[in-house]
Design a protein around this motif. Structure first.
Motif, short mmCIF file in Angstrom:
data_model
loop_
_atom_site.label_atom_id
_atom_site.label_comp_id
_atom_site.label_asym_id
_atom_site.label_seq_id
_atom_site.Cartn_x
_atom_site.Cartn_y
_atom_site.Cartn_z
N SER A 47 45.73 22.32 48.09
CA SER A 47 45.53 22.52 49.52
C SER A 47 44.34 23.44 49.78
N ARG A 48 43.84 23.37 51.01
CA ARG A 48 42.74 24.26 51.38
C ARG A 48 43.18 25.73 51.34
N ASN A 49 44.41 26.02 51.74
CA ASN A 49 44.89 27.40 51.70
C ASN A 49 44.91 27.95 50.28
N THR A 50 45.37 27.11 49.34
CA THR A 50 45.37 27.53 47.94
C THR A 50 43.96 27.78 47.45
N LEU A 51 43.06 26.85 47.77
CA LEU A 51 41.68 27.01 47.32
C LEU A 51 41.03 28.24 47.94
N ARG A 52 41.28 28.49 49.21
CA ARG A 52 40.67 29.65 49.86
C ARG A 52 41.15 30.95 49.23
N GLU A 53 42.41 31.00 48.82
CA GLU A 53 42.90 32.19 48.11
C GLU A 53 42.21 32.33 46.75
N ALA A 54 42.01 31.20 46.06
CA ALA A 54 41.29 31.25 44.78
C ALA A 54 39.85 31.73 45.00
N PHE A 55 39.22 31.23 46.04
CA PHE A 55 37.87 31.69 46.38
C PHE A 55 37.87 33.20 46.64
N ARG A 56 38.88 33.68 47.34
CA ARG A 56 38.96 35.11 47.64
C ARG A 56 39.06 35.93 46.35
N LEU A 57 39.88 35.46 45.41
CA LEU A 57 40.03 36.15 44.14
C LEU A 57 38.70 36.21 43.38
N LEU A 58 37.98 35.10 43.36
CA LEU A 58 36.72 35.05 42.61
C LEU A 58 35.61 35.80 43.33
N THR A 59 35.71 35.91 44.65
CA THR A 59 34.75 36.75 45.38
C THR A 59 34.97 38.21 45.02
N HIS A 60 36.23 38.61 44.89
CA HIS A 60 36.56 39.98 44.47
C HIS A 60 36.02 40.26 43.07
N GLU A 61 35.97 39.24 42.23
CA GLU A 61 35.44 39.39 40.87
C GLU A 61 33.91 39.30 40.82
N ARG A 62 33.28 39.13 41.96
CA ARG A 62 31.82 39.07 42.07
C ARG A 62 31.23 37.78 41.49
N LEU A 63 32.03 36.74 41.40
CA LEU A 63 31.53 35.45 40.93
C LEU A 63 31.10 34.55 42.09
N LEU A 64 31.72 34.74 43.25
CA LEU A 64 31.40 33.95 44.43
C LEU A 64 31.04 34.87 45.59
N VAL A 65 30.33 34.30 46.57
CA VAL A 65 30.06 35.02 47.82
C VAL A 65 30.36 34.08 48.97
N HIS A 66 30.88 34.64 50.06
CA HIS A 66 31.12 33.86 51.28
C HIS A 66 30.02 34.17 52.27
N VAL B 288 44.03 28.02 39.93
CA VAL B 288 42.79 27.41 40.42
C VAL B 288 41.62 28.33 40.12
N ALA B 289 41.81 29.63 40.36
CA ALA B 289 40.75 30.59 40.06
C ALA B 289 40.42 30.59 38.58
N ASP B 290 41.45 30.47 37.72
CA ASP B 290 41.21 30.41 36.27
C ASP B 290 40.31 29.23 35.92
N ILE B 291 40.61 28.07 36.50
CA ILE B 291 39.83 26.86 36.20
C ILE B 291 38.39 27.03 36.67
N LEU B 292 38.20 27.51 37.89
CA LEU B 292 36.85 27.67 38.41
C LEU B 292 36.07 28.72 37.63
N ARG B 293 36.75 29.81 37.27
CA ARG B 293 36.09 30.85 36.47
C ARG B 293 35.63 30.29 35.13
#
Length: 243
Positions: A55-74, A24-29
């Motif tokens: 699922s929301r849990n899967t998406l939230r983990e993907a969001f966490r990964l992309l936040t670590h990459e500095r692409l997203l912010v929470h 999911v993170a790959d797709i969003l990136r």
């Protein structure tokens, strides 16, 4: 350009039976790198989950990964947003690009190299320019440089630069005149490709060094002008209720 969530639905089949947060993170990136989600855009959990069927849990983990990459912010009590870069980010992106891309070219073995993906990106950029599609030119440019880095044959380098080039695309969004920014690099990409096709690594590295320095100055100048005029605040405010 298609609506962002509609475009995500097109990628749903890629998840197959082994849907993971990393995929999911790959797709969003990739969608960020292709310009579908601009800086400041809010990513709706409900919308993205529905588009990708995860699922929301899967998406939230993907969001966490992309936040670590500095692409997203929470943002507490507001949600997850595509990050808005500052000028220091842009400068650092270009320092990283210069270190990695020049090293890739310098370290190439003897010709011939597998240059098909680079040639395809050059053709894609020219076609998009003929159609006056400057977002398409920017996407072709990102693909050219991803293909260039891929010549190293290093999975780790590929992963690093996927994130770096996705960040770069965020900087492109604040440029008022994308044609002025991107048009010179249609020719410059072709020149780097021609040098590699000729097996002249020294010439390719020299072209790339000048290329990256020129691009950095153009992007920083355009970015500084836009942000100094309040563009960063306007972009974030306009996107506050986004997809």
């Amino acid at each position: 350009m298609a609506e962002p969530l509609t475009s995500l639905a097109d990628d749903r089949a890629l998840l197959g039976r082994t849907s993971t947060a990393e995929r999911v993170a790959d797709i969003l990136r990739d969608r960020i790198a292709e310009g579908y989600f601009p800086p400041g855009a809010r990513l709706s959990e409900e919308g993205v989950c529905g588009a990708l069927g995860v699922s929301r849990n899967t998406l939230r983990e993907a969001f966490r990964l992309l936040t670590h990459e500095r692409l997203l912010v929470h943002r507490l009590n507001r949600g997850v947003f595509v990050r808005v870069l500052d000028i220091g980010d842009v400068e650092d992106i270009y320092r990283t690009r210069a270190l990695v891309e020049r090293a890739v070219v310098r370290g190439l073995g003897e010709a011939p190299h597998g240059l098909g993906a680079l040639a395809a990106a050059v053709r894609e950029g020219r076609r998009a320019a003929r159609e006056d599609d400057w977002n398409g030119v920017a996407t072709a440019n990102i693909r050219f440089h991803r293909a260039l880095v891929a010549l190293a044959g290093s999975v780790r380098t590929d992963e690093l630069m996927r994130g770096v080039l996705a960040e770069l695309r965020l900087a492109f969004h604040v440029v008022d005149d994308p044609r002025r920014l991107h048009q010179p690099y249609i020719t410059r990409n072709a020149e780097v490709l021609a040098a590699l096709e000729a097996g002249d690594r020294a010439a390719a590295e020299h072209l790339l060094t000048d290329y990256l320095d020129s691009s950095r100055r153009r992007v920083v100048e355009a970015y500084r002008d836009r942000v100094a005029g309040g563009g960063e605040r306007e972009a974030a405010a306009a996107a506050a209720g986004g997809a």
